[in-house]
Design a protein around this motif. Sequence first.
Motif, PDB file in Angstrom:
ATOM      1  N   VAL A 137       2.069 -11.563 -18.498  1.00 19.15           N
ATOM      2  CA  VAL A 137       1.451 -12.432 -19.485  1.00 19.15           C
ATOM      3  C   VAL A 137       1.321 -11.544 -20.722  1.00 19.15           C
ATOM      4  N   ARG A 138       2.033 -11.924 -21.758  1.00 20.05           N
ATOM      5  CA  ARG A 138       2.188 -11.072 -22.939  1.00 20.05           C
ATOM      6  C   ARG A 138       2.799  -9.750 -22.494  1.00 20.05           C
ATOM      7  N   ASP A 139       2.160  -8.641 -22.737  1.00 15.24           N
ATOM      8  CA  ASP A 139       2.694  -7.334 -22.336  1.00 15.24           C
ATOM      9  C   ASP A 139       2.042  -6.767 -21.089  1.00 15.24           C
ATOM     10  N   SER A 140       1.194  -7.544 -20.427  1.00 16.82           N
ATOM     11  CA  SER A 140       0.457  -7.024 -19.276  1.00 16.82           C
ATOM     12  C   SER A 140       0.893  -7.714 -17.984  1.00 16.82           C
ATOM     13  N   PRO A 141       1.041  -6.936 -16.914  1.00 18.12           N
ATOM     14  CA  PRO A 141       1.406  -7.550 -15.635  1.00 18.12           C
ATOM     15  C   PRO A 141       0.242  -8.360 -15.067  1.00 18.12           C
ATOM     16  N   SER A 142       0.527  -9.598 -14.670  1.00 18.31           N
ATOM     17  CA  SER A 142      -0.516 -10.409 -14.037  1.00 18.31           C
ATOM     18  C   SER A 142      -0.328 -10.434 -12.520  1.00 18.31           C
ATOM     19  N   GLN A 143       0.920 -10.301 -12.058  1.00 15.84           N
ATOM     20  CA  GLN A 143       1.221 -10.163 -10.631  1.00 15.84           C
ATOM     21  C   GLN A 143       2.276  -9.075 -10.509  1.00 15.84           C
ATOM     22  N   ARG A 144       1.969  -8.028  -9.776  1.00 15.69           N
ATOM     23  CA  ARG A 144       2.887  -6.896  -9.642  1.00 15.69           C
ATOM     24  C   ARG A 144       3.779  -7.050  -8.418  1.00 15.69           C
ATOM     25  N   MET A 145       5.059  -6.792  -8.625  1.00 13.86           N
ATOM     26  CA  MET A 145       5.980  -6.779  -7.506  1.00 13.86           C
ATOM     27  C   MET A 145       5.699  -5.559  -6.623  1.00 13.86           C
ATOM     28  N   LEU A 146       5.394  -4.424  -7.255  1.00 20.25           N
ATOM     29  CA  LEU A 146       5.060  -3.194  -6.543  1.00 20.25           C
ATOM     30  C   LEU A 146       3.734  -2.659  -7.068  1.00 20.25           C
ATOM     31  N   PRO A 147       2.982  -1.944  -6.255  1.00 21.81           N
ATOM     32  CA  PRO A 147       1.732  -1.351  -6.736  1.00 21.81           C
ATOM     33  C   PRO A 147       1.987  -0.431  -7.940  1.00 21.81           C
ATOM     34  N   ALA A 148       1.002  -0.318  -8.813  1.00 19.39           N
ATOM     35  CA  ALA A 148       1.142   0.475 -10.036  1.00 19.39           C
ATOM     36  C   ALA A 148       1.535   1.924  -9.747  1.00 19.39           C
ATOM     37  N   GLU A 149       0.993   2.510  -8.691  1.00 16.13           N
ATOM     38  CA  GLU A 149       1.323   3.919  -8.416  1.00 16.13           C
ATOM     39  C   GLU A 149       2.810   4.111  -8.107  1.00 16.13           C
ATOM     40  N   ILE A 150       3.475   3.060  -7.672  1.00 16.85           N
ATOM     41  CA  ILE A 150       4.917   3.130  -7.432  1.00 16.85           C
ATOM     42  C   ILE A 150       5.673   2.748  -8.696  1.00 16.85           C
ATOM     43  N   SER A 151       5.366   1.578  -9.258  1.00 17.99           N
ATOM     44  CA  SER A 151       6.138   1.081 -10.394  1.00 17.99           C
ATOM     45  C   SER A 151       5.911   1.858 -11.687  1.00 17.99           C
ATOM     46  N   GLU A 152       4.756   2.487 -11.825  1.00 16.90           N
ATOM     47  CA  GLU A 152       4.450   3.197 -13.062  1.00 16.90           C
ATOM     48  C   GLU A 152       4.522   4.717 -12.914  1.00 16.90           C
ATOM     49  N   ASP A 153       4.680   5.198 -11.685  1.00 21.14           N
ATOM     50  CA  ASP A 153       4.717   6.648 -11.496  1.00 21.14           C
ATOM     51  C   ASP A 153       5.831   7.058 -10.538  1.00 21.14           C
ATOM     52  N   LEU A 154       5.622   6.883  -9.236  1.00 20.32           N
ATOM     53  CA  LEU A 154       6.523   7.450  -8.239  1.00 20.32           C
ATOM     54  C   LEU A 154       7.978   6.983  -8.355  1.00 20.32           C
ATOM     55  N   ALA A 155       8.198   5.728  -8.761  1.00 20.57           N
ATOM     56  CA  ALA A 155       9.565   5.207  -8.884  1.00 20.57           C
ATOM     57  C   ALA A 155       9.924   4.879 -10.328  1.00 20.57           C
ATOM     58  N   SER A 156       9.063   5.185 -11.261  1.00 19.00           N
ATOM     59  CA  SER A 156       9.320   4.915 -12.674  1.00 19.00           C
ATOM     60  C   SER A 156      10.198   6.019 -13.256  1.00 19.00           C
ATOM     61  N   LEU A 157      11.085   5.666 -14.155  1.00 18.15           N
ATOM     62  CA  LEU A 157      11.979   6.637 -14.772  1.00 18.15           C
ATOM     63  C   LEU A 157      11.244   7.367 -15.902  1.00 18.15           C
ATOM     64  N   VAL A 158      10.324   8.202 -15.495  1.00 23.49           N
ATOM     65  CA  VAL A 158       9.458   8.938 -16.402  1.00 23.49           C
ATOM     66  C   VAL A 158      10.228  10.112 -17.005  1.00 23.49           C
ATOM     67  N   GLN A 159      10.091  10.289 -18.303  1.00 21.73           N
ATOM     68  CA  GLN A 159      10.764  11.388 -18.998  1.00 21.73           C
ATOM     69  C   GLN A 159      10.438  12.723 -18.350  1.00 21.73           C
ATOM     70  N   GLY A 160      11.502  13.498 -18.102  1.00 18.22           N
ATOM     71  CA  GLY A 160      11.323  14.848 -17.587  1.00 18.22           C
ATOM     72  C   GLY A 160      11.143  14.969 -16.089  1.00 18.22           C
ATOM     73  N   ARG A 161      11.167  13.849 -15.370  1.00 17.98           N
ATOM     74  CA  ARG A 161      11.003  13.891 -13.909  1.00 17.98           C
ATOM     75  C   ARG A 161      12.235  13.313 -13.229  1.00 17.98           C
ATOM     76  N   SER A 162      12.747  14.019 -12.246  1.00 17.19           N
ATOM     77  CA  SER A 162      13.890  13.532 -11.486  1.00 17.19           C
ATOM     78  C   SER A 162      13.451  12.317 -10.672  1.00 17.19           C
ATOM     79  N   ARG A 163      14.231  11.239 -10.771  1.00 18.94           N
ATOM     80  CA  ARG A 163      13.905  10.004 -10.043  1.00 18.94           C
ATOM     81  C   ARG A 163      15.177   9.423  -9.443  1.00 18.94           C
TER      82      ARG A 163
END
Length: 162
Positions: free
Chosen positions: A66-92
């Motif tokens: 909804v707008r720029d914020s997730p209202s229902q997540r397919m994956l938990p935030a710790e996965i989608s925003e960190d562990l599996a996110s293509l974060v700069q400088g981290r091998s994924r």
Amino acid sequence: MDSMDHLPFVTIDSPSTRDIDDAFSIRAIAGGGVEVVVAIADPTSVVTLGSNIDLAAQALAATVYVRDSPSQRMLPAEISEDLASLVQGRSRDATVVRMVLGDSWSVDRFAVDFAPILVTRRLSYEEIPALSKADGEPLAAMLRLASVVASELLARRQRSGA
């Protein structure tokens, strides 16, 4: 598929994006043509097949925003925003699609593989024009080439009736 270590992967999202799920690299190749490499985040190294998280993700199929914020997540935030996110400088881990575009901008060759990638830089849409013109910017040539390819592919689609 060759190692992805030498490729300068970038992500382009809005500054508020936290689940970075795609990146790309692009370069002109010797003898003509352009190589485009697209990486899509692959959460399978942190989500067990058939687990509750996996089954919930399959049922939802995508994060609902909804707008720029997730209202229902397919994956938990710790996965989608960190562990599996293509974060700069981290091998994924990623699903990697490598395409070679020929003179007519058609795909001459492609390959799909799973490989770890390293994002060189996280970019926002607003940064692209200035970075592509900046003297001494290591990514300037790549961003200019990406713009040319995108414009040519759009023109090709429009000529075909899109």
